[in-house]
Design an enzyme around this catalytic site. Sequence first.
Site, PDB file in Angstrom:
ATOM      1  N   ASP A  62       0.998  -1.258  -0.025  1.00 23.62           N
ATOM      2  CA  ASP A  62       0.101   0.128   0.021  1.00 23.62           C
ATOM      3  C   ASP A  62       1.040   1.218   0.020  1.00 23.62           C
ATOM      4  OD1 ASP A  62      -1.560   2.352   0.588  1.00 23.62           O
ATOM      5  OD2 ASP A  62      -2.779   1.087   1.828  1.00 23.62           O
ATOM      6  N   ASN A  88       1.188   4.633 -11.614  1.00 18.70           N
ATOM      7  CA  ASN A  88      -0.138   4.472 -12.213  1.00 18.70           C
ATOM      8  C   ASN A  88      -1.305   4.214 -10.983  1.00 18.70           C
ATOM      9  OD1 ASN A  88      -2.274   3.272 -14.004  1.00 18.70           O
ATOM     10  ND2 ASN A  88      -2.019   1.680 -12.628  1.00 18.70           N
ATOM     11  N   TYR A 156     -10.373  14.794  -6.516  1.00 25.23           N
ATOM     12  CA  TYR A 156      -9.488  13.954  -7.543  1.00 25.23           C
ATOM     13  C   TYR A 156      -8.756  15.055  -8.683  1.00 25.23           C
ATOM     14  CZ  TYR A 156      -8.822  10.504 -11.152  1.00 25.23           C
ATOM     15  OH  TYR A 156      -8.360   9.395 -12.096  1.00 25.23           O
TER      16      TYR A 156
END
Length: 270
Positions: A62, A88, A156
Site C-alpha cells: 500500500d 499508475n 481528484y
Amino acid sequence: MNLNNRRGIITGAGQGIGRALALEFGRRGGHLLLVGRQLATLTETARLVAAEGGTTEILVEDLTQSGAVERIAHAVASWSTVDLLVNNAGNVWAGRLELTSNADVHSMIDLNLTAPILLTKTLLPALRQSATESGSIILNISSGIALVGMPFYSVYAATKSGISQFGESLRRELTGTGVHVATVYPGATDTAMMTSQTAGAELGWGRRPLDDVITDLITALEAGEHEINTAPEGRREMQQLNITDPMAVDAALAPGLESLELAVRDHRSI
C-alpha cells in the site's frame, strides 16, 4: 523511444491501465516489479505477462503506508538496471466537496500525488544512472480531469493536476540527462475503476475501450512524446474550449449537473 527489454516498476499493476501496460512491456521482453495491494490480482498480472514472454516480481504494498517507498526501492536495489517507472496507482471518490470525508481527501492526495512524487524521488538516482545506456522512462498516469476540471471531482482533479505539473517541471529539470518524463491524460476508460460510475456519453462521459487507450499511449511513447492525450476527439474539443473560454464550459455543463451528481455519487475506488 525503444521500449524493449525495460526493467522497472509499475504501480497499480493488478488491474486496468497498470495491468495493460505490464503486458505491453512484458511482450517487449521487460522484467517488471508489479506493485499493488492485492496478491491475487498481481499474481494474475504476472501470469499474463509470462504468457507474453516477460518476467516479473511481485510486491504487495500500500503506497500510502509508512516505509512503502523504501520497500519498493529495496526490492530493486540489486538490479543492475532500473530504466522504467510507471506511476499508475490511484484512487477516486466523487461527490460534493462538503460531503467528502477528510479521510477520503487524504487518501486521494496520499496515493495519487504524494506517493508518486516520493517514489520518483527515491528511484531517480537509479533511473539517471541507467539512462546512460538506452534512456530511462518515468511515465505518470494523470487524467483528462487535469485538463478539464469536472464537477464533483474537485479533490481528484487537484491530485491529477498536481501530478501533471510535477511531470512537466521534472521533465524540464531533467533535460539532457536521458530520463524521459511523460504524462498520460486518459479520458473515461472502460476499466474496473469506472464500474461504480454510471455517467454516459450524454453527460460527457463516453468511455473508450482500454485496448484503444493503451494503443494510443504506447504509440505516443514510442514516438518520444511527453504529453500523451488519449481522449476522443469530442472531449478534446471541450479541452480546447476550456483553454479559450472556460466559462463556456461552465455553461455547457450546468444543465446536466443534477443528473451528473446522481450518476457519479457512488463512484469510489478507495
